[in-house]
Structures are given as C-alpha cells and as structure tokens.
Design a protein around this motif. Structure first.
Motif, short mmCIF file in Angstrom:
data_model
loop_
_atom_site.label_atom_id
_atom_site.label_comp_id
_atom_site.label_asym_id
_atom_site.label_seq_id
_atom_site.Cartn_x
_atom_site.Cartn_y
_atom_site.Cartn_z
N LEU A 104 0.82 -1.21 0.00
CA LEU A 104 0.00 0.00 0.00
C LEU A 104 0.86 1.26 0.00
O LEU A 104 0.36 2.35 -0.26
CB LEU A 104 -0.94 0.01 1.21
N ASN A 105 2.15 1.13 0.33
CA ASN A 105 3.06 2.28 0.31
C ASN A 105 3.23 2.78 -1.11
O ASN A 105 3.58 2.03 -2.01
CB ASN A 105 4.45 1.88 0.85
N ARG A 106 2.95 4.06 -1.29
CA ARG A 106 3.17 4.73 -2.57
C ARG A 106 3.56 6.16 -2.24
O ARG A 106 3.18 6.69 -1.20
CB ARG A 106 1.90 4.71 -3.42
N PRO A 107 4.28 6.82 -3.13
CA PRO A 107 4.68 8.20 -2.82
C PRO A 107 3.50 9.18 -2.79
O PRO A 107 3.61 10.25 -2.20
CB PRO A 107 5.64 8.56 -3.95
N ASP A 108 2.35 8.81 -3.37
CA ASP A 108 1.22 9.75 -3.43
C ASP A 108 0.20 9.57 -2.31
O ASP A 108 -0.85 10.19 -2.33
CB ASP A 108 0.51 9.61 -4.79
N VAL A 109 0.49 8.74 -1.30
CA VAL A 109 -0.42 8.57 -0.17
C VAL A 109 0.17 9.24 1.07
O VAL A 109 1.40 9.25 1.24
CB VAL A 109 -0.75 7.08 0.11
N PRO A 110 -0.67 9.80 1.95
CA PRO A 110 -0.15 10.56 3.10
C PRO A 110 0.29 9.71 4.28
O PRO A 110 0.45 10.22 5.38
CB PRO A 110 -1.34 11.44 3.48
N TYR A 111 0.49 8.42 4.09
CA TYR A 111 0.91 7.54 5.18
C TYR A 111 2.03 6.64 4.70
O TYR A 111 2.27 6.49 3.51
CB TYR A 111 -0.26 6.70 5.68
N VAL A 112 2.71 6.03 5.66
CA VAL A 112 3.75 5.06 5.35
C VAL A 112 3.54 3.85 6.25
O VAL A 112 3.15 3.99 7.41
CB VAL A 112 5.17 5.67 5.54
N ILE A 113 3.76 2.67 5.69
CA ILE A 113 3.62 1.41 6.43
C ILE A 113 5.01 0.79 6.47
O ILE A 113 5.68 0.69 5.43
CB ILE A 113 2.63 0.46 5.73
N SER A 114 5.44 0.41 7.67
CA SER A 114 6.79 -0.11 7.81
C SER A 114 6.82 -1.23 8.84
O SER A 114 5.83 -1.52 9.50
CB SER A 114 7.75 1.01 8.22
N ASP A 115 8.02 -1.84 8.98
CA ASP A 115 8.22 -2.87 9.99
C ASP A 115 7.97 -2.26 11.36
O ASP A 115 8.40 -1.15 11.64
CB ASP A 115 9.65 -3.41 9.90
N GLY A 116 7.29 -2.99 12.22
CA GLY A 116 6.90 -2.44 13.51
C GLY A 116 7.67 -2.98 14.69
O GLY A 116 7.26 -2.77 15.84
N ALA A 117 8.81 -3.65 14.47
CA ALA A 117 9.56 -4.25 15.57
C ALA A 117 9.91 -3.22 16.66
O ALA A 117 9.85 -3.52 17.84
CB ALA A 117 10.83 -4.92 15.04
N ALA A 118 10.25 -2.01 16.26
CA ALA A 118 10.61 -0.97 17.24
C ALA A 118 9.43 -0.54 18.09
O ALA A 118 9.62 0.06 19.15
CB ALA A 118 11.20 0.24 16.51
N HIS A 119 8.22 -0.84 17.64
CA HIS A 119 7.01 -0.44 18.37
C HIS A 119 6.27 -1.63 18.97
O HIS A 119 5.10 -1.52 19.33
CB HIS A 119 6.07 0.33 17.43
N GLY A 120 6.92 -2.80 19.00
CA GLY A 120 6.30 -3.98 19.58
C GLY A 120 5.18 -4.55 18.73
O GLY A 120 4.20 -5.07 19.25
N ALA A 121 5.32 -4.45 17.40
CA ALA A 121 4.28 -4.93 16.48
C ALA A 121 4.95 -5.55 15.25
O ALA A 121 6.16 -5.47 15.07
CB ALA A 121 3.39 -3.76 16.07
N ASP A 122 4.12 -6.15 14.39
CA ASP A 122 4.64 -6.67 13.13
C ASP A 122 4.77 -5.56 12.09
O ASP A 122 5.75 -5.50 11.35
CB ASP A 122 3.73 -7.79 12.60
N LEU A 123 3.75 -4.70 12.04
CA LEU A 123 3.74 -3.57 11.09
C LEU A 123 3.22 -2.32 11.79
O LEU A 123 2.45 -2.42 12.74
CB LEU A 123 2.83 -3.87 9.89
N VAL A 124 3.63 -1.17 11.28
CA VAL A 124 3.16 0.12 11.81
C VAL A 124 2.80 1.00 10.62
O VAL A 124 3.55 1.08 9.65
CB VAL A 124 4.26 0.81 12.65
N ALA A 125 1.65 1.66 10.72
CA ALA A 125 1.23 2.64 9.72
C ALA A 125 1.09 3.98 10.42
O ALA A 125 0.51 4.05 11.51
CB ALA A 125 -0.09 2.23 9.08
N GLU A 126 1.62 5.03 9.81
CA GLU A 126 1.51 6.36 10.42
C GLU A 126 1.55 7.44 9.36
O GLU A 126 2.01 7.22 8.24
CB GLU A 126 2.57 6.59 11.50
#
Length: 170
Positions: free
Chosen positions: A32-54
């Motif tokens: 779902l990550n694209r340069p034209d969307v206002p969010y980014v989805i990434s690996d969430g290990a640093a936040h205690g999750a599998d994925l993080v969207a912000e």
C-alpha cells in the motif's frame, strides 16, 4: 456483528474468502506504500508490532499538506498478524500535536488516546456563483479513514479479520 465488535471497529471477511498466508498479507499491506499517499507502512519491531502505519507528517514533501489540513492529532496504527486465528490485531494510537515556529515544527502534547476514532478536516471556499448568489465549494478534505480504510480493506480481501484492540496487549 456484536456491540463490542462495533465499539472496537472489528470487521470480518466475507464468507467463503479463504485466508491467505501471513507473509502474503504482510506483502499486500506493505504494498500500500506509494509516494502519493499521506501515510507510510513499515516494519513495527521498534514499536512492539509486526507492522506500523503512520502519517507522513514529518516528511518535507508532505508538510504543506498536513499544515493545510490543520491536523491536530498524529496517528499510528500498530498491527500484529495473529496467524493462529487469521486476524490482524490493530491498535490505533493518537497524540495531540501543534505546529510551532517558522519553519513549523511539530510539538507533541501529553494528550494520548488509544482506540478507533474518526477525525475529519474540511475547508470550504466562499464565492459568488454565476447567479450572483454566495456559494461554497469544498477546497480541502482530510479524513483519518484515509489511513485505516486501506489497511482494513486489504486485510479483509486477504480473508483475515481486522480486530480493533482497545484494552490489553496487541
């Protein structure tokens, strides 16, 4: 759908949709990550999750968009892919933010919220129409659902349940 499901924003896939493997779902969500969307989805290990969207509120290319939206809350969705029950457990977190200084920088307040929510920001322009009467035109629109809807829909299309988490662990 029960009352608690409605409260947490839990959605189930259509009957008959076979669940895809967890790695396929992970790839689809990251896709779902694209340069034209206002969010980014990434690996969430640093936040205690599998994925993080912000929201991309700190990225220079998106700062004018978020300044224009007069966004007052930063949003992060932490997701855990629970393979044993084929559900994505999602925690929506938000912080109150303000822009200070010139150039504007974000300042986070102590206000924190956890759970599904809805934030909509709209701006209208007032002008005279062809008839000479005052008319309004929506000149800007921003909705928190722009972040949650693609994640939830991708999850459901993959045959997994989207389970909102308010209390307890992710």
């Amino acid at each position: 759908m029960g009352f608690f499901d409605k409260l947490t924003g839990t959605k189930r896939p259509e009957p008959g949709v076979a669940p895809r493997p967890a790695e396929e779902l992970r790839t689809a969500l990251l896709g779902l990550n694209r340069p034209d969307v206002p969010y980014v989805i990434s690996d969430g290990a640093a936040h205690g999750a599998d994925l993080v969207a912000e929201w991309r509120i700190d990225e220079p290319a998106w700062q004018t968009f978020f300044i224009g939206s007069q966004l007052t809350h930063a949003v992060r969705i932490r997701m855990r892919l629970a393979e044993d029950v084929t559900e994505v457990r999602a925690v929506e977190e938000s912080w109150e933010v303000t822009r200070v200084g010139n150039p504007p920088r974000l300042r986070t307040s102590a206000a924190y919220a956890r759970g599904a929510g809805r934030t909509v920001s709209r701006r209208y322009t007032l002008h005279r129409g062809e008839s000479g009467r005052l008319e309004t035109t929506e000149s800007f629109s921003f909705d928190r659902a722009q972040l949650t809807a693609p994640l939830r829909n991708t999850t459901l299309e993959s045959g997994w349940t989207w389970r909102g988490v308010i209390f307890g662990k992710l």
